[in-house]
Design a protein around this motif. Structure first.
Motif, PDB file in Angstrom:
ATOM      1  N   GLU A 100      35.065  56.460  -4.100  1.00  0.00           N
ATOM      2  CA  GLU A 100      36.035  56.860  -3.092  1.00  0.00           C
ATOM      3  C   GLU A 100      36.059  55.884  -1.925  1.00  0.00           C
ATOM      4  N   GLN A 154      42.346  59.530  -7.443  1.00  0.00           N
ATOM      5  CA  GLN A 154      41.004  60.065  -7.286  1.00  0.00           C
ATOM      6  C   GLN A 154      40.532  60.568  -8.652  1.00  0.00           C
ATOM      7  N   LEU A 213      38.070  66.052 -10.459  1.00  0.00           N
ATOM      8  CA  LEU A 213      38.170  66.859  -9.246  1.00  0.00           C
ATOM      9  C   LEU A 213      39.361  67.804  -9.309  1.00  0.00           C
ATOM     10  N   SER A 235      42.244  69.983  -7.222  1.00  0.00           N
ATOM     11  CA  SER A 235      43.072  69.558  -6.091  1.00  0.00           C
ATOM     12  C   SER A 235      42.382  69.779  -4.757  1.00  0.00           C
ATOM     13  N   LYS A 277      39.679  67.122  -3.752  1.00  0.00           N
ATOM     14  CA  LYS A 277      40.050  65.742  -3.459  1.00  0.00           C
ATOM     15  C   LYS A 277      40.106  65.501  -1.949  1.00  0.00           C
TER      16      LYS A 277
END
Length: 238
Positions: free
Chosen positions: A78, A205, A209, A211, A214
């Motif tokens: 990230e 992303q 994950l 929603s 994220k």
């Protein structure tokens, strides 16, 4: 660099003090030379410097010589993605959104979940930046009654995969309101026929994950840029 002197026992503290003194006369001590000065084995020096907080003897030797420490840390995915976004940021997007905000009388912000929380911040900043009617919509069903041909509807979504906005696009078209969908991630499956879309990144992303898991970091960065552009526009018009 955090040097953990407090971790050292009396022998290790003496080693450190001896090497500090020796480095003033010999700026590039090898680990073998350091071990000889301290009267211990090279392996003891290696363990000692790691206990101090250094990655290895070479980094410790740079510290002794007063040279700048360069410690490279591996960034997670990230962080790398955010760094790439910042290096390749398309400033025109922020300028365009700022121009739209300056053009319309009423600005409606809408997004789901954590995105809505990011938009609370945007609403706060806008209220102190522009003399407009700023509305943060809490429910999709309330928006049609709020829009007109003098309205700008800004819809934020990370990927647009977990919510459908077609109803809002249709209602905005009926009332000739301007609607702009702002997506963080590139999503080629979005239908682009009935609205305008801005993609903030060309990345995604992790697919693992959900929603709500994220990050919204990119949104916050773009919000700050939009506010900067609005302030610049305000100064240039006075």
């Amino acid at each position: 660099m955090h040097v953990h002197i407090d971790r050292l026992n009396s022998l290790e503290l003496k080693i450190h003090q001896n090497l500090l003194a020796a480095s003033k006369e010999h700026s590039s001590l090898t680990i073998t030379e350091a071990a000889e000065i301290a009267g211990v084995s090279p392996s003891k020096i290696s363990k000692f410097v790691k206990k101090l907080g250094f990655s290895g003897y070479k980094e410790y030797a740079r510290f002794l010589s007063g040279k700048e420490l360069v410690k490279q840390k591996k960034m997670n995915n990230e962080f790398t993605r955010i760094q790439d976004f910042m290096e390749n940021f398309e400033e025109d997007n922020a300028e365009y959104i700022a121009e739209l905000i300056d053009t319309y009388d009423k600005i409606i912000l809408f997004g789901y979940g954590p995105t809505h929380i990011a938009l609370e911040y945007f609403e706060y900043k806008l209220n102190y930046t522009v003399d407009k009617n700023i509305i943060l919509a809490t429910q999709e069903s309330l928006i049609p009654s709020l829009i007109s041909d003098k309205t700008l509807l800004l819809i934020f979504s990370v990927a647009g995969k977990f919510a459908q906005f077609d109803y809002l696009f249709q209602e905005a078209a009926k009332k000739k309101a301007k609607v702009l969908l702002i997506l963080e991630e590139l999503n080629t499956e979005i239908n682009l026929e009935n609205h305008e879309t801005i993609y903030l990144t060309k990345s995604h992303q992790s697919e693992s994950l959900n929603s709500h898991e994220k990050t919204r970091t990119v949104f916050f960065l773009v919000i700050e840029e939009i506010i900067q552009k609005l302030n610049q526009n305000k100064k240039s018009s006075t």
